[in-house]
Design an enzyme around this catalytic site. Structure first.
Site, PDB file in Angstrom:
ATOM      1  N   CYS A 194       2.036  -8.247   6.685  1.00 54.56           N
ATOM      2  CA  CYS A 194       0.723  -7.662   6.898  1.00 54.56           C
ATOM      3  C   CYS A 194      -0.170  -8.790   7.436  1.00 54.56           C
ATOM      4  O   CYS A 194      -1.347  -8.222   8.147  1.00 54.56           O
ATOM      5  CB  CYS A 194       0.115  -7.370   5.396  1.00 54.56           C
ATOM      6  SG  CYS A 194       0.107  -8.838   4.320  1.00 54.56           S
ATOM      7  N   CYS A 198       0.903  -1.131  -0.117  1.00 55.95           N
ATOM      8  CA  CYS A 198       0.115   0.016   0.031  1.00 55.95           C
ATOM      9  C   CYS A 198       0.869   1.294   0.133  1.00 55.95           C
ATOM     10  O   CYS A 198       2.030   1.311   0.681  1.00 55.95           O
ATOM     11  CB  CYS A 198      -0.993  -0.154   1.075  1.00 55.95           C
ATOM     12  SG  CYS A 198      -2.086  -1.191   1.263  1.00 55.95           S
TER      13      CYS A 198
END
Length: 236
Positions: free
Chosen positions: A232, A206
């Protein structure tokens, strides 16, 4: 999908994964994916961050029209979305885009803005982990692009293993590859890659949580820079 595949219990799938991990350790990436295609059929999918399309390309050779699952977190670089669109347009795969239950604006309204800065684990859980768990519900096995050389946390990645969290067979066909192996495959087969890889980014996630890497850093040093966080939650 065959009746045999449908009737396998969780324990049988776990035993299958552990056995395959041993037996396929010396197999090529394509051989591993052909085994997955033959074993699971349409209950097998590939997940892709659209950093590159190497595993998707390999899987399409083993199972034309294979499902390629992409998580659109709402925070991706435009280049990442562009790579997804290009993969969908030119490769023999079926791209499935998963989205979180909340838009970024809805999440901001509930948790406050920039949750990724204040609590990145929660942000990843909401925008990555939960959507993937829901998206993988119909599959028995999923393939990833994890490589052992990417970081210490991935050094023991099996080519086929058991995903205890989701109760599925997890396949990492290029686990033994180096970055040089990836680049060789990309060049030989003309595989699509994210343009950010030629702009200083060694690992693409991201936008708010990804930076360019510095010389001498490992590939994932640019993810959640300045924090102890290295994954993540999808893979550990």
């Amino acid at each position: 999908m065959t009746a045999v595949q449908e009737e396998r219990t969780t324990e049988e799938l776990k035993a299958l994964a552990e056995r395959a991990g041993r037996e396929l350790e010396d197999a090529t990436a394509l051989e591993i994916l052909r085994w997955a295609a033959e074993t699971f059929g349409d209950r097998f999918c590939v997940t892709s961050s659209m950093e590159d399309a190497v595993v998707a390309h390999l899987a399409s050779r083993a199972l034309p029209g294979v499902d390629v699952v992409f998580l659109d977190t709402g925070y991706h670089f435009p280049e990442t979305i562009g790579t997804r669109d290009a993969v969908e347009a030119v490769m023999d795969v079926n791209v499935i885009t998963l989205t979180p239950r909340q838009t970024v604006a809805e999440q901001d309204a509930e948790y406050g803005p920039k949750l990724h800065d204040r609590d990145p684990d929660l942000c990843c859980a909401l925008r990555k982990v939960k959507p993937l768990e829901e998206g993988l519900a119909g599959y028995r096995a999923w393939a990833t692009g994890l490589r052992r050389d990417e970081s210490e946390t991935r050094a023991n990645t099996p080519v086929v293993g058991w995903d205890e969290k989701r109760g599925k067979v997890k396949i990492s066909p290029i686990a033994k590859w180096s970055q040089e192996d990836v680049q060789t495959y990309v060049t030989e087969h003309g595989v699509l890659t994210n343009p950010l890889l030629t702009d200083g980014y060694a690992s693409v996630g991201c936008a708010p949580c990804t930076r360019r890497v510095l010389e001498g850093e490992d590939a994932r040093a640019g993810r959640w820079a300045g924090r102890s966080k290295t994954e993540c939650g999808l893979h550990g």
